[in-house]
Design a protein around this motif. Structure first.
Motif, PDB file in Angstrom:
ATOM      1  N   ALA A  51       0.828  -1.205   0.000  1.00 28.42           N
ATOM      2  CA  ALA A  51       0.000   0.000   0.000  1.00 28.42           C
ATOM      3  C   ALA A  51       0.864   1.256   0.000  1.00 28.42           C
ATOM      4  CB  ALA A  51      -0.933  -0.005   1.212  1.00 28.42           C
ATOM      5  N   TYR A  52       1.959   1.220   0.736  1.00 27.23           N
ATOM      6  CA  TYR A  52       2.876   2.358   0.798  1.00 27.23           C
ATOM      7  C   TYR A  52       3.500   2.640  -0.569  1.00 27.23           C
ATOM      8  CZ  TYR A  52       7.003   5.087   2.084  1.00 27.23           C
ATOM      9  OH  TYR A  52       7.973   6.040   2.149  1.00 27.23           O
ATOM     10  N   VAL A  53       4.043   1.608  -1.201  1.00 28.72           N
ATOM     11  CA  VAL A  53       4.643   1.758  -2.530  1.00 28.72           C
ATOM     12  C   VAL A  53       3.595   2.284  -3.517  1.00 28.72           C
ATOM     13  CG1 VAL A  53       5.563   0.434  -4.500  1.00 28.72           C
ATOM     14  CG2 VAL A  53       6.489   0.089  -2.195  1.00 28.72           C
ATOM     15  N   SER A  54       2.400   1.728  -3.466  1.00 30.31           N
ATOM     16  CA  SER A  54       1.335   2.160  -4.371  1.00 30.31           C
ATOM     17  C   SER A  54       0.935   3.610  -4.110  1.00 30.31           C
ATOM     18  CB  SER A  54       0.127   1.225  -4.246  1.00 30.31           C
ATOM     19  OG  SER A  54       0.498  -0.095  -4.600  1.00 30.31           O
ATOM     20  N   GLY A  55       0.976   4.033  -2.855  1.00 33.87           N
ATOM     21  CA  GLY A  55       0.709   5.427  -2.522  1.00 33.87           C
ATOM     22  C   GLY A  55       1.794   6.342  -3.059  1.00 33.87           C
ATOM     23  N   LEU A  56       3.046   5.920  -2.938  1.00 36.40           N
ATOM     24  CA  LEU A  56       4.149   6.718  -3.490  1.00 36.40           C
ATOM     25  C   LEU A  56       3.989   6.891  -4.995  1.00 36.40           C
ATOM     26  CD1 LEU A  56       7.223   5.186  -1.609  1.00 36.40           C
ATOM     27  CD2 LEU A  56       6.133   7.414  -1.171  1.00 36.40           C
ATOM     28  N   ASN A  57       3.501   5.851  -5.664  1.00 40.45           N
ATOM     29  CA  ASN A  57       3.316   5.882  -7.117  1.00 40.45           C
ATOM     30  C   ASN A  57       1.991   6.523  -7.527  1.00 40.45           C
ATOM     31  OD1 ASN A  57       5.730   4.705  -8.044  1.00 40.45           O
ATOM     32  ND2 ASN A  57       4.971   2.669  -7.547  1.00 40.45           N
ATOM     33  N   ALA A  58       1.177   6.920  -6.559  1.00 41.79           N
ATOM     34  CA  ALA A  58      -0.136   7.509  -6.823  1.00 41.79           C
ATOM     35  C   ALA A  58      -1.008   6.591  -7.675  1.00 41.79           C
ATOM     36  CB  ALA A  58      -0.003   8.893  -7.457  1.00 41.79           C
ATOM     37  N   CYS A  59      -0.889   5.292  -7.452  1.00 38.86           N
ATOM     38  CA  CYS A  59      -1.738   4.317  -8.144  1.00 38.86           C
ATOM     39  C   CYS A  59      -2.991   4.119  -7.291  1.00 38.86           C
ATOM     40  CB  CYS A  59      -0.999   2.995  -8.351  1.00 38.86           C
ATOM     41  SG  CYS A  59      -2.032   1.736  -9.142  1.00 38.86           S
ATOM     42  N   THR A  60      -4.041   4.796  -7.652  1.00 46.21           N
ATOM     43  CA  THR A  60      -5.270   4.772  -6.863  1.00 46.21           C
ATOM     44  C   THR A  60      -5.813   3.360  -6.717  1.00 46.21           C
ATOM     45  OG1 THR A  60      -5.767   7.015  -7.576  1.00 46.21           O
ATOM     46  CG2 THR A  60      -7.606   5.726  -6.703  1.00 46.21           C
ATOM     47  N   TYR A  61      -5.817   2.585  -7.794  1.00 47.82           N
ATOM     48  CA  TYR A  61      -6.358   1.226  -7.747  1.00 47.82           C
ATOM     49  C   TYR A  61      -5.617   0.376  -6.711  1.00 47.82           C
ATOM     50  CZ  TYR A  61      -7.844  -3.438  -9.066  1.00 47.82           C
ATOM     51  OH  TYR A  61      -8.346  -4.708  -9.016  1.00 47.82           O
ATOM     52  N   CYS A  62      -4.308   0.279  -6.834  1.00 42.14           N
ATOM     53  CA  CYS A  62      -3.539  -0.586  -5.933  1.00 42.14           C
ATOM     54  C   CYS A  62      -3.467  -0.007  -4.525  1.00 42.14           C
ATOM     55  CB  CYS A  62      -2.135  -0.820  -6.474  1.00 42.14           C
ATOM     56  SG  CYS A  62      -2.087  -1.814  -7.984  1.00 42.14           S
ATOM     57  N   HIS A  63      -3.296   1.294  -4.412  1.00 41.49           N
ATOM     58  CA  HIS A  63      -3.204   1.912  -3.088  1.00 41.49           C
ATOM     59  C   HIS A  63      -4.494   1.681  -2.302  1.00 41.49           C
ATOM     60  CE1 HIS A  63      -1.981   4.633   0.065  1.00 41.49           C
ATOM     61  NE2 HIS A  63      -3.121   5.291  -0.089  1.00 41.49           N
ATOM     62  N   THR A  64      -5.622   2.007  -2.891  1.00 40.77           N
ATOM     63  CA  THR A  64      -6.901   1.858  -2.202  1.00 40.77           C
ATOM     64  C   THR A  64      -7.182   0.398  -1.860  1.00 40.77           C
ATOM     65  OG1 THR A  64      -7.727   3.792  -3.389  1.00 40.77           O
ATOM     66  CG2 THR A  64      -9.377   2.356  -2.374  1.00 40.77           C
ATOM     67  N   THR A  65      -6.925  -0.488  -2.813  1.00 42.00           N
ATOM     68  CA  THR A  65      -7.163  -1.914  -2.585  1.00 42.00           C
ATOM     69  C   THR A  65      -6.272  -2.448  -1.467  1.00 42.00           C
ATOM     70  OG1 THR A  65      -7.847  -2.228  -4.881  1.00 42.00           O
ATOM     71  CG2 THR A  65      -7.177  -4.195  -3.667  1.00 42.00           C
ATOM     72  N   HIS A  66      -4.991  -2.096  -1.483  1.00 44.21           N
ATOM     73  CA  HIS A  66      -4.072  -2.681  -0.500  1.00 44.21           C
ATOM     74  C   HIS A  66      -4.115  -1.997   0.857  1.00 44.21           C
ATOM     75  CE1 HIS A  66      -2.811  -5.945  -2.896  1.00 44.21           C
ATOM     76  NE2 HIS A  66      -2.995  -5.124  -3.918  1.00 44.21           N
ATOM     77  N   VAL A  67      -4.625  -0.782   0.922  1.00 48.56           N
ATOM     78  CA  VAL A  67      -4.954  -0.215   2.231  1.00 48.56           C
ATOM     79  C   VAL A  67      -6.071  -1.067   2.846  1.00 48.56           C
ATOM     80  CG1 VAL A  67      -6.043   1.755   3.407  1.00 48.56           C
ATOM     81  CG2 VAL A  67      -4.144   2.132   1.831  1.00 48.56           C
ATOM     82  N   ALA A  68      -7.044  -1.467   2.021  1.00 47.57           N
ATOM     83  CA  ALA A  68      -8.147  -2.315   2.511  1.00 47.57           C
ATOM     84  C   ALA A  68      -7.658  -3.708   2.905  1.00 47.57           C
ATOM     85  CB  ALA A  68      -9.245  -2.421   1.451  1.00 47.57           C
ATOM     86  N   VAL A  69      -6.739  -4.283   2.142  1.00 50.10           N
ATOM     87  CA  VAL A  69      -6.198  -5.606   2.502  1.00 50.10           C
ATOM     88  C   VAL A  69      -5.410  -5.478   3.805  1.00 50.10           C
ATOM     89  CG1 VAL A  69      -4.825  -7.601   1.792  1.00 50.10           C
ATOM     90  CG2 VAL A  69      -6.046  -6.289   0.057  1.00 50.10           C
ATOM     91  N   ALA A  70      -4.583  -4.454   3.903  1.00 45.88           N
ATOM     92  CA  ALA A  70      -3.815  -4.239   5.137  1.00 45.88           C
ATOM     93  C   ALA A  70      -4.749  -4.075   6.331  1.00 45.88           C
ATOM     94  CB  ALA A  70      -2.900  -3.020   4.980  1.00 45.88           C
ATOM     95  N   ALA A  71      -5.830  -3.330   6.137  1.00 41.55           N
ATOM     96  CA  ALA A  71      -6.806  -3.148   7.221  1.00 41.55           C
ATOM     97  C   ALA A  71      -7.415  -4.485   7.631  1.00 41.55           C
ATOM     98  CB  ALA A  71      -7.888  -2.161   6.803  1.00 41.55           C
ATOM     99  N   ALA A  72      -7.704  -5.333   6.648  1.00 44.64           N
ATOM    100  CA  ALA A  72      -8.253  -6.658   6.955  1.00 44.64           C
ATOM    101  C   ALA A  72      -7.242  -7.521   7.709  1.00 44.64           C
ATOM    102  CB  ALA A  72      -8.702  -7.359   5.671  1.00 44.64           C
ATOM    103  N   CYS A  73      -5.972  -7.149   7.616  1.00 49.73           N
ATOM    104  CA  CYS A  73      -4.900  -7.855   8.336  1.00 49.73           C
ATOM    105  C   CYS A  73      -4.543  -7.156   9.650  1.00 49.73           C
ATOM    106  CB  CYS A  73      -3.654  -7.949   7.458  1.00 49.73           C
ATOM    107  SG  CYS A  73      -3.832  -8.967   5.993  1.00 49.73           S
ATOM    108  N   GLY A  74      -5.310  -6.138  10.018  1.00 52.08           N
ATOM    109  CA  GLY A  74      -5.105  -5.471  11.296  1.00 52.08           C
ATOM    110  C   GLY A  74      -4.283  -4.196  11.276  1.00 52.08           C
ATOM    111  N   VAL A  75      -3.941  -3.693  10.095  1.00 48.87           N
ATOM    112  CA  VAL A  75      -3.171  -2.450   9.983  1.00 48.87           C
ATOM    113  C   VAL A  75      -4.137  -1.274   9.901  1.00 48.87           C
ATOM    114  CG1 VAL A  75      -1.531  -1.158   8.552  1.00 48.87           C
ATOM    115  CG2 VAL A  75      -1.277  -3.645   8.805  1.00 48.87           C
ATOM    116  N   GLU A  76      -3.904  -0.254  10.697  1.00 48.90           N
ATOM    117  CA  GLU A  76      -4.747   0.944  10.683  1.00 48.90           C
ATOM    118  C   GLU A  76      -4.612   1.664   9.339  1.00 48.90           C
ATOM    119  OE1 GLU A  76      -7.000   2.293  12.791  1.00 48.90           O
ATOM    120  OE2 GLU A  76      -6.783   0.452  13.950  1.00 48.90           O
TER     121      GLU A  76
END
Length: 182
Positions: A51-76
């Motif tokens: 999610a961090y790498v995707s945020g640095l790259n401003a890739c909305t699709y991957c950033h948003t999706t992997h923030v959600a996956v990280a959240a499902a794994c317990g990451v705020e």
């Protein structure tokens, strides 16, 4: 809007995988191994890097999706935003900061990587497996960011939450999942 005319109006990664199975099958297997296989990092930590790498790259699709996956794994979710803004002031374990600095530099200026960058990871108590996992996840998501943006993947309503839960629990090998469900 998809760039590939063969994709539906609001394509997601699974649509791309179905359209191009010859290249997507090994990609799904690699992603499964990188994100859920053996690693010194938890699944949540690897999702955080993605999610961090995707945020640095401003890739909305991957950033948003992997923030959600990280959240499902317990990451705020707010943690990723804080990291993209400033690693140094982000509320994260100090030991993860050199990992994220390494991922940032590898994303933003890969030709400038030095032994000192790796030494910072080792000095924080990590080993070769951690450095390799950092490089693998970082490289993989730089690739995915370009793939998603290049073919025009979109985020239909509700998709990030659904994908977050699915990827966190079922994994990334879409073809193995399809075989299980018939």
């Amino acid at each position: 809007m998809p760039q590939l005319r063969s994709l539906p109006a609001e394509p997601v990664m699974r649509d791309l995988y179905r359209a191009y199975p010859a290249t997507s099958k090994p990609l799904g297997e690699l992603t499964e191994a990188a994100m859920r296989g053996p690693s010194p990092f938890t699944q949540g930590q690897r999702e955080l890097i993605a999610a961090y790498v995707s945020g640095l790259n401003a890739c909305t699709y991957c950033h948003t999706t992997h923030v959600a996956v990280a959240a499902a794994c317990g990451v705020e979710p707010d943690l990723v935003k804080a990291l993209v803004t400033d690693i140094e002031s982000a509320p994260i374990e100090a030991r993860m900061k050199p990992i994220l600095r390494y991922a940032r530099k590898l994303t933003q200026s890969p030709a400038r990587m030095t032994a000192a960058d790796a030494a910072a990871v080792y000095d924080a108590g990590w080993n070769d497996d951690a450095l390799y996992s950092t490089v693998l996840v970082t490289a993989l998501f730089n690739f995915y960011n370009r793939l998603a943006d290049g073919v025009g993947l979109s985020l239909p309503e509700g998709y990030p939450a659904e994908a977050g839960k699915r990827l966190a629990t079922q994994g990334y090998d879409v073809f193995a999942q399809m075989a299980k469900t018939g």
